[in-house]
Write an enzyme that holds these catalytic residues in place. Structure first.
Site, PDB file in Angstrom:
ATOM      1  N   TYR A 145      11.197  10.805 -29.902  1.00  0.00           N
ATOM      2  CA  TYR A 145      10.658   9.454 -30.089  1.00  0.00           C
ATOM      3  C   TYR A 145      10.914   8.667 -28.814  1.00  0.00           C
ATOM      4  CZ  TYR A 145      10.123   4.718 -32.061  1.00  0.00           C
ATOM      5  OH  TYR A 145       9.743   3.420 -32.310  1.00  0.00           O
ATOM      6  N   ASP A 240      14.201  10.526 -21.055  1.00  0.00           N
ATOM      7  CA  ASP A 240      14.329   9.330 -21.899  1.00  0.00           C
ATOM      8  C   ASP A 240      15.796   9.262 -22.343  1.00  0.00           C
ATOM      9  OD1 ASP A 240      12.783   8.117 -25.005  1.00  0.00           O
ATOM     10  OD2 ASP A 240      14.503   7.442 -23.821  1.00  0.00           O
ATOM     11  N   LYS A 268      19.428   0.369 -25.449  1.00  0.00           N
ATOM     12  CA  LYS A 268      20.612   0.429 -26.323  1.00  0.00           C
ATOM     13  C   LYS A 268      21.896   0.037 -25.597  1.00  0.00           C
ATOM     14  CE  LYS A 268      18.223   3.824 -29.162  1.00  0.00           C
ATOM     15  NZ  LYS A 268      18.039   3.195 -30.487  1.00  0.00           N
TER      16      LYS A 268
HETATM   17  P1  KE4 Z   1      13.339   0.552 -28.764  1.00  0.00           P
HETATM   18  O1  KE4 Z   1      11.938   0.123 -28.373  1.00  0.00           O
HETATM   19  O2  KE4 Z   1      13.497   0.698 -30.268  1.00  0.00           O
HETATM   20  O3  KE4 Z   1      14.420  -0.299 -28.119  1.00  0.00           O
HETATM   21  O4  KE4 Z   1      13.590   2.029 -28.129  1.00  0.00           O
HETATM   22  C1  KE4 Z   1      12.690   3.061 -28.441  1.00  0.00           C
HETATM   23  C2  KE4 Z   1      13.380   4.389 -28.213  1.00  0.00           C
HETATM   24  C3  KE4 Z   1      13.048   5.118 -27.071  1.00  0.00           C
HETATM   25  N1  KE4 Z   1      13.645   6.307 -26.808  1.00  0.00           N
HETATM   26  C4  KE4 Z   1      14.578   6.816 -27.641  1.00  0.00           C
HETATM   27  C5  KE4 Z   1      15.214   8.138 -27.311  1.00  0.00           C
HETATM   28  C6  KE4 Z   1      14.947   6.107 -28.818  1.00  0.00           C
HETATM   29  O5  KE4 Z   1      15.869   6.649 -29.653  1.00  0.00           O
HETATM   30  C7  KE4 Z   1      14.349   4.876 -29.104  1.00  0.00           C
HETATM   31  C8  KE4 Z   1      14.686   4.081 -30.354  1.00  0.00           C
HETATM   32  N2  KE4 Z   1      15.520   4.747 -31.295  1.00  0.00           N
HETATM   33  C9  KE4 Z   1      15.378   4.348 -32.685  1.00  0.00           C
HETATM   34  C10 KE4 Z   1      16.439   5.087 -33.496  1.00  0.00           C
HETATM   35  N3  KE4 Z   1      16.147   6.472 -33.613  1.00  0.00           N
HETATM   36  C11 KE4 Z   1      15.467   2.874 -32.846  1.00  0.00           C
HETATM   37  C12 KE4 Z   1      15.688   2.406 -34.271  1.00  0.00           C
HETATM   38  C13 KE4 Z   1      14.501   1.676 -34.797  1.00  0.00           C
HETATM   39  O6  KE4 Z   1      13.347   2.132 -34.579  1.00  0.00           O
HETATM   40  O7  KE4 Z   1      14.736   0.651 -35.457  1.00  0.00           O
END
Ligand code: KE4
Length: 430
Positions: A145, A240, A268
């Site tokens: 993701y 990533d 994060k």
């Molecule tokens: P954000 O746009 O949510 O800040 O980051 C996206 C993202 C990008 N790359 C990786 C490896 C990530 O894990 C994420 C976001 N992770 C999720 C949890 N698996 C965020 C939680 C959510 O969607 O509320």
């Protein structure tokens, strides 16, 4: 006994004004069922919900709260900085200090651009790779993701896996046509895609340690193979590191696994819980970004003072005190050994994946090395386990497709309580 009356009432009310009652789908408990817990506050390793229940927290806001919640230096820094205004929309010295700090911690980073989320970081890095190479296609991995930008919502992990969303309405063929996918840990599949799309692939983007289908480790030679292939084929290798960055080591997965990407995305931990993302990498690529180059990317609140002071305060500590990583790893290994013991005693099929302070427990009698094997685990049993742990005061990510995250505030007593709760929960659901 835990009761959730206030959370139930709040969830009812929330659904009148917010789609699904949440501002991010994975929070909705849809895959584990039941009412999402509304959190009132948190301190150290503990969450406190609207009903006054206390939980040991293994989400850490999906990674950022690596020191535990309300870590004093960050709280104080934000309070003090806010008194001088929360945003200017103009350059500040603090942004230079933040970029210089990141460069001093992350290997292979000449330049950094701050953004406001991991999604922004990944979408910008992809655009940059396309602008730099003049090529359009890219390869991502099933179950990984990279945020919710259109091109990435193809066979993605996290919430899409949780809700088994295969195609997302609103994403046009044009947006997804250049997205190629391969199974994680399958280097041959990647080589075949590269051969079939000769000189058309701008980038390969990967979670160097996957965290969005549970925690999945790269198998020996996999990342090294991607590195060699990208070098040979003039493909930009994007790590990533939104999850792994500054969590697995001060230099993230690049340091931990000793592999250098061409571009790296962060989120994060870099913001200590404030909305922050970044993309970074070699100068010969980063110089294509506006206003230096023509690959446009922008953001009203990018590098704003509150987000920067929060991230800067945390990263400084992580840089100065490497013992934090050693302790986090020791605590995670202690938890892993405890879960190993109680799962064996319960006589149920399971497998545990772990690296550093990222860990996940899968109810399966097979190794979990990619999305297919993650999806073949006993999701129903995880659902039961989740609720059995929740009512014993242990808050796990509400999905079998998420990594757990440990924080520095966890004590040996917290870990023992977690292991004991797991033993009781496994008996209950057997
Ligand atoms: P954000 O746009 O949510 O800040 O980051 C996206 C993202 C990008 N790359 C990786 C490896 C990530 O894990 C994420 C976001 N992770 C999720 C949890 N698996 C965020 C939680 C959510 O969607 O509320």
């Amino acid at each position: 006994m835990y009761q959730y009356e206030s959370s139930k009432a709040l969830f009812e009310r929330a659904q009148q004004s917010i789609p699904g009652g949440v501002n991010s789908p994975v929070r909705a408990f849809k895959s584990v069922g039941g009412t999402p817990i509304f959190i009132e506050k948190a301190k150290g390793a503990y969450l406190y919900d609207a009903d006054g229940n206390q939980y040991i927290d293994y989400i850490a806001s999906w990674g950022p709260m690596i020191m535990g919640h309300a870590w004093e230096p960050v709280v104080t820094a934000i309070q003090q900085k806010a008194a001088g205004s929360t945003s200017f929309g103009a350059p500040t010295e603090l942004e230079i200090e933040m970029a210089e700090l990141i460069k001093s911690m992350a290997p292979n980073v000449d330049m950094v651009r701050m953004v406001n989320s991991g999604t922004e970081a990944c979408m910008s890095a992809l655009r940059l790779a396309r602008g730099y190479t003049g090529k359009n296609k890219f390869i991502k991995f099933e179950g990984c993701y990279h945020g919710h930008a259109d091109a990435f919502l193809v066979k993605a992990g996290s919430g899409l896996a949780t809700f088994n969303i295969q195609t997302v309405p609103g994403i046009t063929a044009g947006a997804a046509n250049d997205t190629l996918t391969a199974p994680y840990n399958n280097l041959d599949a990647v080589k075949q895609l590269v051969a079939e799309n000769k000189n058309e692939i701008a980038a390969i983007i990967i979670e160097p340690v996957a965290g969005n289908m549970g925690c999945i480790l790269p198998q020996p030679g996999f990342l090294e193979g991607l590195r060699a292939l990208c070098t040979e084929e003039n493909i930009v290798l994007i790590f990533d590191e939104v999850m792994t960055g500054f969590r697995l080591a001060p230099g993230g997965a690049q340091q931990k696994l000793n592999i250098q990407a061409d571009l790296i995305t962060y989120g994060k931990v870099i913001g200590a819980g404030m909305p922050v993302g970044a993309f970074a990498g070699r100068k010969d690529i980063m110089q294509y970004i506006a206003p230096l180059g023509n690959v446009y990317q922008a953001g009203t609140l990018s590098g704003n003072p509150l987000a920067m002071i929060a991230g800067y305060t945390l990263l400084k500590e992580l840089k100065a005190n490497h013992g934090i990583y050693t302790e986090l790893e020791q605590k995670t290994e202690y938890l892993r050994n405890g879960l190993d013991r109680v799962c064996k005693e319960a006589g149920i099929p399971y497998t545990i994946n772990q690296l550093g302070s990222m860990i996940s427990l899968h109810f399966a009698d097979h190794a979990v090395t990619d999305f297919t094997s993650a999806a073949a685990t006993n999701i129903e049993r995880f659902k039961q386990f989740f609720h059995a742990m929740l009512k014993r005061g242990v808050y796990l990510p509400p999905s079998a497709y998420e990594s757990w995250f440990l924080n520095h505030a966890l004590t040996r007593e917290d870990l023992d309580k977690t292991i004991a709760a797991a033993a009781e929960s496994l008996k209950e659901i057997a």
